[in-house]
Design a protein around this motif. Structure first.
Motif, short mmCIF file in Angstrom:
data_model
loop_
_atom_site.label_atom_id
_atom_site.label_comp_id
_atom_site.label_asym_id
_atom_site.label_seq_id
_atom_site.Cartn_x
_atom_site.Cartn_y
_atom_site.Cartn_z
N GLY A 1 -14.44 11.59 -5.80
CA GLY A 1 -13.62 11.15 -6.67
C GLY A 1 -12.35 10.62 -6.21
O GLY A 1 -11.31 10.70 -6.64
N ILE A 2 -12.50 9.45 -5.19
CA ILE A 2 -11.32 8.90 -4.30
C ILE A 2 -10.92 7.90 -5.22
O ILE A 2 -11.83 6.56 -5.41
CB ILE A 2 -11.76 8.55 -3.27
N ALA A 3 -9.75 7.77 -5.78
CA ALA A 3 -9.24 6.32 -6.54
C ALA A 3 -8.64 5.54 -5.59
O ALA A 3 -7.58 5.84 -4.97
CB ALA A 3 -8.22 6.70 -7.44
N CYS A 4 -9.34 4.36 -5.20
CA CYS A 4 -8.86 3.32 -4.39
C CYS A 4 -9.18 2.11 -4.69
O CYS A 4 -9.18 0.89 -3.93
CB CYS A 4 -9.46 3.57 -2.85
N ASP A 5 -9.22 1.64 -5.94
CA ASP A 5 -9.39 0.32 -6.64
C ASP A 5 -10.70 -0.62 -6.01
O ASP A 5 -10.49 -1.56 -5.69
CB ASP A 5 -8.26 -0.46 -6.31
N LEU A 6 -11.65 0.35 -5.98
CA LEU A 6 -12.97 -0.12 -5.41
C LEU A 6 -13.51 -1.23 -6.13
O LEU A 6 -13.85 -0.90 -7.24
CB LEU A 6 -13.93 1.23 -5.00
N LYS A 7 -13.60 -2.58 -5.70
CA LYS A 7 -14.46 -3.62 -6.55
C LYS A 7 -15.48 -4.22 -5.63
O LYS A 7 -15.43 -4.25 -4.57
CB LYS A 7 -13.42 -4.37 -6.98
N HIS A 8 -16.25 -4.90 -6.20
CA HIS A 8 -17.32 -5.76 -5.61
C HIS A 8 -17.10 -7.14 -5.75
O HIS A 8 -16.41 -7.56 -6.81
CB HIS A 8 -18.67 -5.43 -6.32
N GLY A 9 -17.57 -8.02 -4.80
CA GLY A 9 -17.47 -9.44 -4.77
C GLY A 9 -16.46 -10.24 -3.83
O GLY A 9 -15.38 -9.79 -3.71
N HIS A 10 -17.11 -11.18 -3.11
CA HIS A 10 -16.28 -11.57 -1.92
C HIS A 10 -16.99 -13.22 -1.68
O HIS A 10 -18.14 -13.36 -1.94
CB HIS A 10 -16.72 -10.87 -0.88
N HIS B 1 -7.96 -0.46 -1.73
CA HIS B 1 -6.96 0.11 -1.36
C HIS B 1 -7.19 0.67 -0.13
O HIS B 1 -7.38 1.94 -0.52
CB HIS B 1 -6.34 0.80 -2.73
N PRO B 2 -7.00 0.32 0.90
CA PRO B 2 -7.17 0.92 2.18
C PRO B 2 -6.79 2.43 2.40
O PRO B 2 -7.19 3.46 2.84
CB PRO B 2 -7.52 0.22 3.41
N LEU B 3 -5.36 2.22 2.06
CA LEU B 3 -4.27 3.75 2.54
C LEU B 3 -4.84 4.74 1.38
O LEU B 3 -5.02 5.99 1.79
CB LEU B 3 -3.10 3.25 2.29
N ASN B 4 -4.99 4.40 0.14
CA ASN B 4 -5.54 5.41 -0.81
C ASN B 4 -6.98 5.95 -0.48
O ASN B 4 -7.16 7.08 -0.62
CB ASN B 4 -5.57 4.74 -2.23
N LEU B 5 -7.77 4.96 0.09
CA LEU B 5 -9.06 5.54 0.60
C LEU B 5 -9.05 6.58 1.71
O LEU B 5 -9.58 7.61 1.69
CB LEU B 5 -9.91 4.20 0.99
N CYS B 6 -8.19 6.22 2.62
CA CYS B 6 -7.75 7.10 3.84
C CYS B 6 -7.25 8.48 3.53
O CYS B 6 -7.82 9.32 3.74
CB CYS B 6 -7.04 6.17 5.00
N TYR C 1 0.82 -1.02 -0.01
CA TYR C 1 -0.07 0.02 0.00
C TYR C 1 0.65 1.12 0.00
O TYR C 1 0.63 2.14 -0.64
CB TYR C 1 -1.00 0.10 1.23
N SER C 2 1.72 1.28 0.94
CA SER C 2 2.70 2.51 0.96
C SER C 2 3.50 2.66 -0.43
O SER C 2 3.73 3.76 -0.71
CB SER C 2 3.66 2.50 1.99
N ALA C 3 3.93 1.74 -1.21
CA ALA C 3 4.54 1.79 -2.41
C ALA C 3 3.61 2.12 -3.59
O ALA C 3 4.20 2.37 -4.61
CB ALA C 3 5.08 0.19 -2.67
N THR C 4 2.38 2.20 -3.23
CA THR C 4 1.26 2.39 -4.54
C THR C 4 0.50 3.50 -4.03
O THR C 4 -0.75 3.47 -4.41
CB THR C 4 0.71 1.30 -4.93
N ILE C 5 0.90 4.41 -3.37
CA ILE C 5 0.12 5.63 -3.06
C ILE C 5 -0.12 6.35 -4.20
O ILE C 5 0.76 6.82 -4.90
CB ILE C 5 0.75 6.43 -1.97
#
Length: 435
Positions: free
Chosen positions: A126-135, A194-199, A17-21
């Motif tokens: 407009g937060i880019a955080c790789d949000l996807k559905h499905g579990h 991607h939780p860090l990009n969301l935060c 996550y830190s590497a892909t901020i």
């Protein structure tokens, strides 16, 4: 109160996550005196989500973070947003006195409200955080299928319809290239991200609404009284209300909070990018965790790595070699990945509460605290951020429901609490082996 925020200012963990901020935070340290309506201690999901909620309501807000926004568990977790609550039965028992027959509806609302908040906020700002559905919630043994079937039936009764599907072992193999599972509950309402990009994105949203954010700012003291304040090495924030939102990463207000929450260390790794193999292993790009008390969880990253976590350590001590501990779990799940390179490994301290009910309360008339999600923090922190904002602005019903819950306070704090949690983990693992 004379204890400090724990740990001192530190760099981010060496994680994927830190590497892909997308956009690193760069907020100043507090200098001088600031006047606000609400001062928030802690720049993780609870603090940032509360700040957005309060700023949207027109309040003047400041966040003080010891390290960087999203430095702790909010920027290190598995990135799964699921409708699971580890303390649901304890909530049902304790909240029945307050809510009566509405308790089941309230718990169901808790399961899914975080999803709505996150999706709406990502879209709005407009937060880019790789949000996807499905579990997939996967059964490691036949006995687990009864739990999944019960969850499926409740979801059907609650109107989720085609959002949930109960899969047998053969159907699971159509979703994942593994023979490990005896079945699974597929849920397309659940999310991963991607939780860090969301935060970080939510912090930018709060700042766009006028919130002031201070990083690398240690909290030395909280002053209680009619006009509470936060004292830092080079500044002071005077406020009408203070919210302590540091979860397990702080040692503030220990005269009231010691022995109520304990750290459990979880390890996470990511492999090298897998290329086409990623699509073969997980063609529908689903997040997965299993039904065990101490579970494994995994998903694919945006660049096609396997992100894999598990093996929570309830002693509170970090692992020396997370990759070595998790590699056998990865290779058991996906034998195709035997010997795969591990590019990143890191730990995540989760705030564990004995009865698994999030702890919301007041330390004095206008100093509040919110903590303790027991491994379910991405969704829960957003719900609690909304509840805390409601309470601070005068709507107390949901806050009071949580504040009325009774919690075990373990003497000697983590010195006794973590060994007790470790013993409890061993007990539940033993029960699972006997099922």
């Amino acid at each position: 109160m004379n204890a400090r925020f724990q740990g001192g200012s530190a760099p981010r963990s060496p994680s994927y996550y830190s590497a892909t901020i997308h956009e690193e935070s760069d907020y100043p340290a507090l200098q001088g005196t600031v006047e606000v309506d609400v001062a928030i201690i802690g720049g993780g999901f609870t603090g940032v989500a509360s700040a957005v909620e309060l700023a949207e309501r027109g309040l003047k807000v400041a966040i003080v973070e010891q390290n960087k926004i999203g430095w702790g568990a909010s920027g290190r977790n598995g990135g799964q947003v699921t409708g699971s609550l580890s303390g649901d039965e304890a909530m049902r028992k304790q909240m029945r006195n307050t809510l009566g027959t509405a308790v089941d509806d309230f718990i169901w609302w808790l399961r899914w409200r975080g999803h709505d908040i996150i999706e709406q906020r990502v879209a709005k700002y407009g937060i880019a955080c790789d949000l996807k559905h499905g579990h997939l919630h996967a059964a490691m043994k036949p006995a687990h299928m009864a739990e999944l079937r019960s969850s499926y039936e409740e979801a059907q009764r609650r109107g989720m319809g085609e959002q949930v599907t109960l899969l047998d072992a053969a159907a699971v193999r159509e979703h994942l290239a593994t023979g490990l599972y005896h079945g699974a509950l597929k849920n397309t309402r659940n999310l991963h991200l991607h939780p860090l990009n969301l935060c970080l994105g939510e912090a930018r949203a709060a700042a766009s609404l006028g919130a002031q954010i201070f990083e690398h700012t240690e909290v030395l003291d909280i002053v209680h009284g009619d006009r509470p304040a936060i004292i830092t090495p080079q500044g002071r924030i005077n406020a009408r209300q203070v919210l302590l939102a540091g979860d397990v990463y702080h040692k503030l207000e220990q005269n009231q909070l010691s022995g109520k929450i304990f750290p459990a260390m979880g390890g996470i790794v990511t492999t090298r990018p897998l290329g086409e193999l990623a699509k073969l292993l997980n063609p529908q790009d689903l997040a997965v965790y299993d039904c065990r008390f101490v579970l494994d969880y995994y998903r694919l990253t945006a660049d096609g790595r396997l992100l894999f976590g598990g093996g929570a350590n309830y002693s509170g001590r970090d692992s020396r070699d997370i990759a070595a501990e998790l590699r056998p779990c990865i290779e058991r799940t996906f034998p195709q990945l035997k010997g795969v390179e591990i590019d990143y490994q890191w730990s995540c301290a989760m705030g564990i509460v004995v009865n698994r009910i999030p702890q919301l309360g007041k330390l004095s008339d206008n100093v509040w605290y919110c903590q303790g999600y027991s491994g379910h923090g991405v969704a829960s922190s957003h719900i609690m951020g909304q509840i805390m904002a409601e309470a601070i602005t005068g709507t107390l019903a949901r806050f009071d429901t949580f504040a009325a819950c009774k919690h075990v306070r373990v003497p000697l704090g983590s010195k006794l609490g973590n060994p007790l949690l470790a013993a409890g983990m061993w007990y539940y693992q033993l029960l699972e082996k006997l099922r």
